[in-house]
Design an enzyme around this catalytic site. Sequence first.
Site, PDB file in Angstrom:
ATOM      1  N   GLU A 118     -10.606  -1.353  -7.442  1.00  0.00           N
ATOM      2  CA  GLU A 118     -11.251  -2.120  -6.364  1.00  0.00           C
ATOM      3  C   GLU A 118     -12.507  -1.428  -5.848  1.00  0.00           C
ATOM      4  OE1 GLU A 118      -8.514  -3.072  -3.268  1.00  0.00           O
ATOM      5  OE2 GLU A 118     -10.088  -3.167  -1.748  1.00  0.00           O
ATOM      6  N   HIS A 156     -13.025   2.109  -2.793  1.00  0.00           N
ATOM      7  CA  HIS A 156     -13.653   1.927  -1.484  1.00  0.00           C
ATOM      8  C   HIS A 156     -15.147   2.260  -1.496  1.00  0.00           C
ATOM      9  CE1 HIS A 156     -13.312   1.548   2.999  1.00  0.00           C
ATOM     10  NE2 HIS A 156     -12.381   0.709   2.617  1.00  0.00           N
ATOM     11  N   HIS A 210      -8.639 -10.052   0.566  1.00  0.00           N
ATOM     12  CA  HIS A 210      -8.457  -8.930   1.477  1.00  0.00           C
ATOM     13  C   HIS A 210      -7.350  -9.277   2.482  1.00  0.00           C
ATOM     14  CE1 HIS A 210     -10.644  -6.253   4.673  1.00  0.00           C
ATOM     15  NE2 HIS A 210      -9.717  -5.567   4.042  1.00  0.00           N
ATOM     16  N   ARG A 217     -12.488 -10.730  -3.798  1.00  0.00           N
ATOM     17  CA  ARG A 217     -11.630 -10.325  -2.671  1.00  0.00           C
ATOM     18  C   ARG A 217     -12.088 -10.844  -1.309  1.00  0.00           C
ATOM     19  NH1 ARG A 217      -8.149  -7.087  -1.862  1.00  0.00           N
ATOM     20  NH2 ARG A 217      -9.134  -5.684  -0.379  1.00  0.00           N
ATOM     21  N   GLU A 269     -14.346  -7.540  -0.317  1.00  0.00           N
ATOM     22  CA  GLU A 269     -13.759  -7.613   1.025  1.00  0.00           C
ATOM     23  C   GLU A 269     -14.817  -7.609   2.126  1.00  0.00           C
ATOM     24  OE1 GLU A 269     -11.205  -4.147   0.767  1.00  0.00           O
ATOM     25  OE2 GLU A 269     -12.491  -3.067   2.154  1.00  0.00           O
ATOM     26  N   TRP A 319     -18.452   4.868   3.366  1.00  0.00           N
ATOM     27  CA  TRP A 319     -17.058   5.141   3.745  1.00  0.00           C
ATOM     28  C   TRP A 319     -16.085   4.312   2.961  1.00  0.00           C
ATOM     29  CZ3 TRP A 319     -13.235   2.030   6.110  1.00  0.00           C
ATOM     30  CH2 TRP A 319     -12.007   2.721   6.286  1.00  0.00           C
ATOM     31  N   GLU A 362      -3.523  -9.288  -0.945  1.00  0.00           N
ATOM     32  CA  GLU A 362      -3.231  -7.999  -0.319  1.00  0.00           C
ATOM     33  C   GLU A 362      -2.328  -8.232   0.900  1.00  0.00           C
ATOM     34  OE1 GLU A 362      -6.664  -5.956   1.203  1.00  0.00           O
ATOM     35  OE2 GLU A 362      -5.573  -4.081   1.460  1.00  0.00           O
ATOM     36  N   ASP A 398      -7.898   1.513  -4.957  1.00  0.00           N
ATOM     37  CA  ASP A 398      -9.127   1.161  -4.210  1.00  0.00           C
ATOM     38  C   ASP A 398     -10.058   2.365  -4.180  1.00  0.00           C
ATOM     39  OD1 ASP A 398     -11.031   0.188  -2.497  1.00  0.00           O
ATOM     40  OD2 ASP A 398      -9.636  -0.408  -0.902  1.00  0.00           O
ATOM     41  N   HIS A 408       0.823  -1.213   0.000  1.00  0.00           N
ATOM     42  CA  HIS A 408       0.000   0.000   0.000  1.00  0.00           C
ATOM     43  C   HIS A 408       0.849   1.251   0.000  1.00  0.00           C
ATOM     44  CE1 HIS A 408      -3.933  -1.610   1.959  1.00  0.00           C
ATOM     45  NE2 HIS A 408      -3.469  -2.441   1.053  1.00  0.00           N
ATOM     46  N   ARG A 453      -0.494  -0.777  -4.592  1.00  0.00           N
ATOM     47  CA  ARG A 453      -1.739   0.003  -4.590  1.00  0.00           C
ATOM     48  C   ARG A 453      -1.377   1.456  -4.327  1.00  0.00           C
ATOM     49  NH1 ARG A 453      -6.544  -0.368  -0.068  1.00  0.00           N
ATOM     50  NH2 ARG A 453      -5.366   1.348   0.855  1.00  0.00           N
ATOM     51  N   ASP A 490      -6.375  -5.244   9.796  1.00  0.00           N
ATOM     52  CA  ASP A 490      -7.397  -5.713  10.737  1.00  0.00           C
ATOM     53  C   ASP A 490      -7.677  -7.203  10.554  1.00  0.00           C
ATOM     54  OD1 ASP A 490      -8.515  -3.941   8.465  1.00  0.00           O
ATOM     55  OD2 ASP A 490     -10.258  -5.174   8.915  1.00  0.00           O
ATOM     56  N   TYR A 521      -9.874   8.073   1.211  1.00  0.00           N
ATOM     57  CA  TYR A 521      -9.587   6.747   1.753  1.00  0.00           C
ATOM     58  C   TYR A 521      -8.126   6.360   1.488  1.00  0.00           C
ATOM     59  CZ  TYR A 521      -8.894   1.845   1.948  1.00  0.00           C
ATOM     60  OH  TYR A 521      -8.341   0.629   2.231  1.00  0.00           O
TER      61      TYR A 521
END
Length: 402
Positions: A236, A212, A312, A283, A262, A402, A339, A210, A123, A148, A316, A160
């Site tokens: 994405e 998002h 994904h 994903r 994701e 979001w 990813e 992405d 990223h 990315r 997290d 994002y």
Amino acid sequence: MATITEAKIIITSPGRNFVTLKITTSDGVTGLGDATLNGRELAVASYLEDHVLPLLTGRDPDRIEDMWQYLYKGAYWRRGPVTMTAIAAVDTALWDIKGKVAGMPVYDLLGGRARDGALVYGHASGGTVPELLDDVARFRDLGYRAIRAQAAVPGSPGSYGVRHGAVYEPAATSLPEEQLWSTEAYLDFAPDCLAAVRERFGFGFHLLHDVHHRLTPTEAGRLGRRLEDLRLFWMEDPSPAELQESFRQIRQATTTPIAVGEVFNSIWDCQQLITERLIDYIRASVVHAGGITHLRRIFNLAELYQVRTGSHGATDLSPVSLSAAVHLDVTVPNFGIQEYMAHAPVTHEVFHTSYELRDGALHPSPAPGLGVEIDEQAAARFPYEPKYLPVSRRTDGSVHDW
Ligand code: KDG
Ligand code: MG
């Protein structure tokens, strides 16, 4: 026959919150499963603690498929992120146990490796385009073959994917941060920003972006068309995907490859997207889509329709599910990319991993099981901290995706 004798939930926050299930068998073999659902962690912990753990004691840990069906059909209430993450944790822990009992890495239980490692993307991000370019250069120097690219959109502070510290961590506040979003500003900015990456670095690596979930299908089609000459690996989450058929419109508007999934929890969330070839990459993840057992089913369906995988792998998703993803990635014929956002060093004080990043790919270790162990004493040093993902608002004050 060995039985499950103990199952417990470990909630810890080394750098960020993680919920982990640890299952122990009568032979003393342990297995781990990730149960982390960012911003809603305790809901899964309670689902497991209050409604699943009482069902596990005395059961045969070998019967992974039967356990999956029992927890899925037996609950009567189907699907959803909380249920499917809880089932995923049990499923992943049982694959870990089966591997340890067999003395085999999980990829061998899944049929053996079809490739040496799983190509990953890192990223790169920046508060400005020059900062983004410096970050892309850094990832290129680290040997990444796929990157990315995200940058802050001038006039849209809620962009994002822009990292502020060493690790990008959007769930950062004890109540949801409300961020301002302008689709118009983003659509004006994104094509030039991504073009600047190609202008400086050329086409000798994979470039990803992405969106998002922030565009309508019409806007996404327009963006995809403008990006075609940049030959993205993928665009994405161009739009929210509850309405699977809406992706036909994006598809018809552009040849830019589309990746989505994701937030999916089950094969039914992507059935139409896959069987009508409305996407190029799926994903879905081990942790949020029902574990290795169910994700393999999704990937196998995708293979029939020439849809490739791109799991994904944000921070997290704990090292347990990242490792599980890599074990599955190296076995499926239709693997696309994985990813990879490296976890903060403090996360590895709790989770001891054995996968390795080499030449821009993650390599699972040949250790039996998944090759991840948890240090429970270290975990106890990092108590749970309530953290929420941000909320987007448009310039007129209304809530946006979001
Ligand atoms: O918890 C939410 C994150 O996992 C998500 O925002 C990350 O979009 C993401 C990505 O592509 O990694
Ligand atoms: Mg994403």
